[in-house]
Design an enzyme around this catalytic site. Sequence first.
Site, mmCIF file in Angstrom:
data_model
loop_
_atom_site.group_PDB
_atom_site.id
_atom_site.type_symbol
_atom_site.label_atom_id
_atom_site.label_comp_id
_atom_site.label_asym_id
_atom_site.label_seq_id
_atom_site.Cartn_x
_atom_site.Cartn_y
_atom_site.Cartn_z
ATOM 1 N N SER A 21 0.823 -1.208 0.000
ATOM 2 C CA SER A 21 0.000 0.000 0.000
ATOM 3 C C SER A 21 0.853 1.252 0.000
ATOM 4 C CB SER A 21 -0.915 0.025 1.222
ATOM 5 O OG SER A 21 -1.626 1.254 1.239
ATOM 6 N N LYS A 43 -4.491 -6.602 3.484
ATOM 7 C CA LYS A 43 -4.488 -5.476 2.533
ATOM 8 C C LYS A 43 -5.913 -5.135 2.098
ATOM 9 C CE LYS A 43 -3.097 -2.245 -0.241
ATOM 10 N NZ LYS A 43 -3.821 -2.065 -1.394
ATOM 11 N N HIS A 85 -7.425 -3.236 4.818
ATOM 12 C CA HIS A 85 -6.830 -1.885 4.765
ATOM 13 C C HIS A 85 -7.619 -1.028 3.770
ATOM 14 C CE1 HIS A 85 -4.467 1.047 2.485
ATOM 15 N NE2 HIS A 85 -3.821 1.320 3.615
ATOM 16 N N ASN A 86 -7.885 -1.594 2.604
ATOM 17 C CA ASN A 86 -8.599 -0.824 1.584
ATOM 18 C C ASN A 86 -10.037 -0.528 1.999
ATOM 19 O OD1 ASN A 86 -6.216 -1.155 0.170
ATOM 20 N ND2 ASN A 86 -7.250 -1.452 -1.782
ATOM 21 N N GLU A 91 -9.839 2.210 4.243
ATOM 22 C CA GLU A 91 -9.517 3.398 3.417
ATOM 23 C C GLU A 91 -10.808 3.982 2.815
ATOM 24 O OE1 GLU A 91 -6.357 2.726 0.374
ATOM 25 O OE2 GLU A 91 -7.851 3.348 -1.098
HETATM 26 C C1 6PG Z 1 -3.177 1.531 -1.561
HETATM 27 C C2 6PG Z 1 -4.459 1.817 -2.309
HETATM 28 C C3 6PG Z 1 -4.389 1.192 -3.662
HETATM 29 C C4 6PG Z 1 -5.399 1.733 -4.623
HETATM 30 C C5 6PG Z 1 -6.806 1.508 -4.206
HETATM 31 C C6 6PG Z 1 -7.771 2.415 -4.907
HETATM 32 O O1 6PG Z 1 -3.290 0.947 -0.507
HETATM 33 O O2 6PG Z 1 -2.140 1.937 -2.046
HETATM 34 O O3 6PG Z 1 -5.525 1.287 -1.609
HETATM 35 O O4 6PG Z 1 -4.470 -0.190 -3.489
HETATM 36 O O5 6PG Z 1 -5.155 3.086 -4.855
HETATM 37 O O6 6PG Z 1 -7.069 0.185 -4.492
HETATM 38 O O7 6PG Z 1 -8.941 1.761 -4.852
HETATM 39 P P1 6PG Z 1 -10.245 2.205 -5.563
HETATM 40 O O8 6PG Z 1 -9.898 2.493 -7.006
HETATM 41 O O9 6PG Z 1 -11.136 1.043 -5.425
HETATM 42 O O10 6PG Z 1 -10.682 3.438 -4.852
#
Ligand code: 6PG
Length: 473
Positions: A128, A182, A185-186, A189
């Site tokens: 990430s 991960k 984590h997303n 996010e």
């Molecule tokens: C990270 C981000 C990366 C990505 C996302 C965006 O941890 O670096 O999460 O994995 O930018 O997957 O996700 P979306 O396009 O679904 O918003």
Amino acid sequence: MKKQQVGIIGMAVMGKNLALNISDHGFSIAIYNRTYEVSVTVAQENPGRDLYVAKTIKEFIESLELPRRMIIMVKAGQPVDDMISQLTPFLDQGDLIIDAGNSYYKDTIRREKELKQLSFRFMGTGVSGGEEGARHGPAIMPGGSIDSYNLIKDVLVAISAVAEGEPCTAYMGPDGAGHYVKMVHNGIEYADMQLISEAYHILKHIGGFSNAQLAATFTTWNQGVLDSYLIQITAEIFSEKDDLSEGDLIDMIKDTAGQKGTGIWTSKESMDLGVDASIITAAVNARFISAYDTERKAASRVLVGVDTEVLTTDKGIFAEQVKNALYASKIASYAQGFSLLEAAAVVNGWQLDYQSIAKIFRGGCIIRAKFLNRIAAAYQKDPTLKNLLLDPYFTQTLAEIQKDWRSVISSAVLNGIPVSAFSSALSYYDSYRSEKLPTNLVQAQRDYFGAHTYKRTDREGSYHHLFSGVAHE
Ligand code: 6PG
């Protein structure tokens, strides 16, 4: 021929930056990309490195020292399987393939099993931090067998971000554990981003904040409990001028949010495991509904709401209340995310170390935040903590700020501002702390129409009641 220490496949943004990061740390690398010219350009743009450009997969494999360490950074899904099938005919026993993309953890479990049968090693590793993280230090979540991890540990520790003197990487557990962490984590996010967007909506429409005031508010927030990457970039976004017209960039960006799917996976996973991750789900839904822009435009002319009343009271006090509402919601959201990890650990037989997960999230990744120190401390104190809300610091904090939480949400509701993530967070808190919920009625209804039986408060066993003296089935 001299052999290279690490191979990287896929020279798109993430792969290229990861390769340069690995090279920065003194490892000799071999790179491969389906279109050879892309690799050549990477090498030309980065002269003076111990970098071997392989034209074919065979060349790539032959250039690596044994046991080979190969990192795949290609699009998740079929491209990963395709790449693995291209590699395997040339591999030796014990070679290690690391999938560093955003792969679905069940695919990772399958791939690891399949490759193990062929005596190859495989790891699913979450990375990430986007382009910048890959280049200068991401958070890395490796999953696979411990001996596979030990083979690549030196590289991962060297290239990861560092938070408070500690590398933002640690062994997560076997097979799919790294990609699972991960994925969560997303999901977190998504929730963080939606909560921040709701705070923006409230400050803008109820508080009457200008973009400059929003920038100043988020800058201040970034110096307190909310100190985090996402708050920092939000402050910067509000200060950004548009490059194609007069005015601020934020006002020129369409409100239709995209998504690549990891939030949806997290939400589906929470449903499969019976874990309440309503805030993540609300964030995913918010992106869905944002995409119905034509429908929303039409509906906005038909469906009646209320006029939003702009506050006339002190903006500073209001901002403080919204900050508290955001912090409380964020605590609830991380409680849900970590509960999901706990449930997944049980189902998959993983021994996840929540303190270490919170620690590696402190740097490099998108959700990096000071507040993760609090989560790490909570799990250090009690590694078997049932729910983050029950940690004394969080319990106390929520008790202190809940008044603002309730008041901000109420005012959003009264003013017709959608706050699905904020209100899911508060409902989660209120449900979790309820000794009694109204689901006794759900049970009665189920027993009424389907004889599904119910349990009693005063004795053991399952009961079926003949409502009004007759069975209604
Ligand atoms: C990270 C981000 C990366 C990505 C996302 C965006 O941890 O670096 O999460 O994995 O930018 O997957 O996700 P979306 O396009 O679904 O918003």
